[in-house]
Design an enzyme around this catalytic site. Structure first.
Site: not given
Length: 350
Positions: A243-244
């Site tokens: 994920g970011h």
């Protein structure tokens, strides 16, 4: 192509016992090797099989050599870590037999005039390299790859066909990215307002270090503001989601289908078994090892092996256990009440 055992040991180290001029063509398992192969012993439980192998040479530890050596007629290469030696020998044989891509840009590829591509790089059919991108020396960019605006690909990095490497992302030297990987897609960032989702622009990028390998169909999201960071030597298997704004420490390895939610910080030299999950905004220390299928729902501050799943059972048994777990809060209250009663009875006797 074949190589002399003496040349192999001169290149990789180890102690050779036997004929240095023996020619070998590759590595094979203990059971399948013949007089043209090297094999290896990394688990003592296979000592009997190793003594009977038909291989020309056997890679093994000093302890195993004391047991197996007198019975095995072939050459032996004694190494401190036979499995790592096998890996390096396999790399060498792969290099001897590898297809060497021709430098240059395929006639069907698109390279923006504002991109910079080293003359020694190989750009495959229908690849697209956008403005401001930089591709270093001896890179191989496979068919159908996309390298976005201002992206940077370090020397000797290889993209297999159909890799998508989006705007502003960077990868260091000697990387390997397998087909279908998407690096730099938008992170999952939304703000809720009156029940509706408002997209948060993802303006960071992905920064990847040297000697990183990324598996097929793995996705690494760009950061919302700062970059998502993958440090040197990280190994990611197929179908992993990062994920970011995550940070993955150097030389951490993750098996297939691992999922890491946004803003998790994972230390160096960690391992994650297949399908392990990490919730967002957690911190995991160096040298933490997560078992397959485990859910990491809290930060981990100490190194060690961690497991978080219920043992497999027959469905009927699992349902009974689930009922017990569901009733634990009421059972806890009953136990507390019993403890009070017992304490009260003790006080009355006094």
């Amino acid at each position: 192509m074949s190589t002399r055992l003496g040349d192999l040991v001169e290149r990789l180290g180890g102690r050779l016992i036997g004929d240095a001029d023996k020619q070998v063509v590759g590595i094979a398992p203990l059971s399948d090797a013949d007089a043209s192969h090297i094999t290896f012993l990394s688990n003592p439980k296979f000592r009997t099989q190793a003594a009977q192998t038909r291989a020309a040479a056997l890679i093994l530890s000093a302890a195993d050599d004391e047991v197996v050596g007198p019975a095995y007629p072939g050459a032996r290469i004694v190494a401190a870590n036979p499995y790592a030696y096998f890996a390096r020998a396999a790399q060498y044989f792969a290099l001897l037999n590898a297809h060497v891509p021709v430098p240059g840009i395929h006639r069907t590829a698109f390279v923006d005039p504002e991109a910079q591509v080293s003359a020694s790089a190989s750009i495959g059919p229908h690849a697209a390299i956008e403005a401001g991108a930089w591709v270093g020396e001896d890179c191989v960019i496979g068919a159908g790859c996309v390298i976005g605006r201002n992206a940077r690909v370090g020397a000797k990095t290889r993209f297999h066909p159909r890799v998508t490497f989006l705007d502003g992302c960077r990868i260091g030297e000697r990387g390997i990215v397998h087909s279908g990987a998407v690096i730099g897609a938008d992170g999952f960032g939304f703000a809720n307002e009156s029940g509706k989702w408002i997209k948060i622009p993802q303006t960071g990028a992905v920064t990847i270090g040297d000697d990183v390998e990324i598996g097929a169909n793995t996705t690494i999201d760009r950061g919302a503001l700062a970059d998502t960071v993958i440090e040197d030597g990280v190994k990611l298997d197929n179908q992993i989601q990062i994920g970011h704004n995550c940070q993955i420490g150097a030389h951490t390895a993750m098996a297939g289908c691992v999922g890491v939610a946004g803003s998790a910080i994972i230390g160096k030299h960690c391992t994650f078994g297949g399908a392990a999950m990490v919730l967002g905004h957690l911190t995991i220390a160096d040298n933490v090892h997560i078992s397959s299928g485990s859910m990491v729902s809290r930060s981990i501050n100490e190194p060690g092996q961690y497991t978080g799943f219920y043992p497999l059972a027959k469905n009927a048994e699992w349902e009974k256990s689930a009922v017990i777990v569901r009733n634990l809060p009421s059972m806890r209250e009953k136990i507390r009440e019993l403890e009070k009663n017992i304490k009260s009875l003790g006080e009355d006797k006094e």
